[in-house]
Scaffold this motif. Structure first.
Motif, PDB file in Angstrom:
ATOM      1  N   GLU A  56       0.822  -1.213   0.000  1.00  0.00           N
ATOM      2  CA  GLU A  56       0.000   0.000   0.000  1.00  0.00           C
ATOM      3  C   GLU A  56       0.859   1.267   0.000  1.00  0.00           C
ATOM      4  N   MET A 110       2.369   1.618  -3.476  1.00  0.00           N
ATOM      5  CA  MET A 110       1.328   2.100  -4.397  1.00  0.00           C
ATOM      6  C   MET A 110       1.129   3.603  -4.258  1.00  0.00           C
ATOM      7  N   GLU A 111       1.039   4.074  -3.025  1.00  0.00           N
ATOM      8  CA  GLU A 111       0.816   5.504  -2.787  1.00  0.00           C
ATOM      9  C   GLU A 111       1.970   6.331  -3.335  1.00  0.00           C
ATOM     10  N   HIS A 134      -0.310   4.716  -7.845  1.00  0.00           N
ATOM     11  CA  HIS A 134      -1.165   3.662  -8.392  1.00  0.00           C
ATOM     12  C   HIS A 134      -2.432   3.518  -7.561  1.00  0.00           C
ATOM     13  N   THR A 135      -3.556   3.273  -8.246  1.00  0.00           N
ATOM     14  CA  THR A 135      -4.807   3.020  -7.542  1.00  0.00           C
ATOM     15  C   THR A 135      -5.147   1.542  -7.522  1.00  0.00           C
ATOM     16  N   GLU A 136      -4.556   0.772  -8.412  1.00  0.00           N
ATOM     17  CA  GLU A 136      -4.791  -0.666  -8.493  1.00  0.00           C
ATOM     18  C   GLU A 136      -3.541  -1.412  -8.028  1.00  0.00           C
ATOM     19  N   ASP A 137      -3.710  -2.330  -7.067  1.00  0.00           N
ATOM     20  CA  ASP A 137      -2.536  -3.056  -6.580  1.00  0.00           C
ATOM     21  C   ASP A 137      -1.938  -3.964  -7.643  1.00  0.00           C
TER      22      ASP A 137
END
Length: 50
Positions: A10, A13-14, A18-21
Motif C-alpha cells: 500500500e 502504491m501511494e 497507483h490506484t490498483e494493486d
C-alpha cells in the motif's frame, strides 16, 4: 527496492500514484533473489516449530 526493504504494498502504491494493486505488483514488485531466500528461510523455521 522498497519491497525488498520490507515496505508494504500500500505504501509503495501511494508513492507511485497507483490506484490498483495489480499495477504495482505486476510492474514493480517482482520477486528478488534476496526475497526468495528470506521466504525459504522463514518456511524452514516454521517447519522446525511443528
Amino acid at each position: 527496492m522498497l519491497a525488498e526493504a520490507g515496505v508494504v504494498l500500500e505504501d509503495i502504491m501511494e508513492r507511485l500514484g497507483h490506484t490498483e494493486d495489480d499495477t504495482t505488483r505486476n510492474t514493480y514488485r517482482h520477486v528478488t533473489e534476496k526475497m526468495k531466500k528470506e521466504t525459504s528461510q522463514k518456511f524452514a523455521q516454521l517447519m522446525k516449530g511443528l
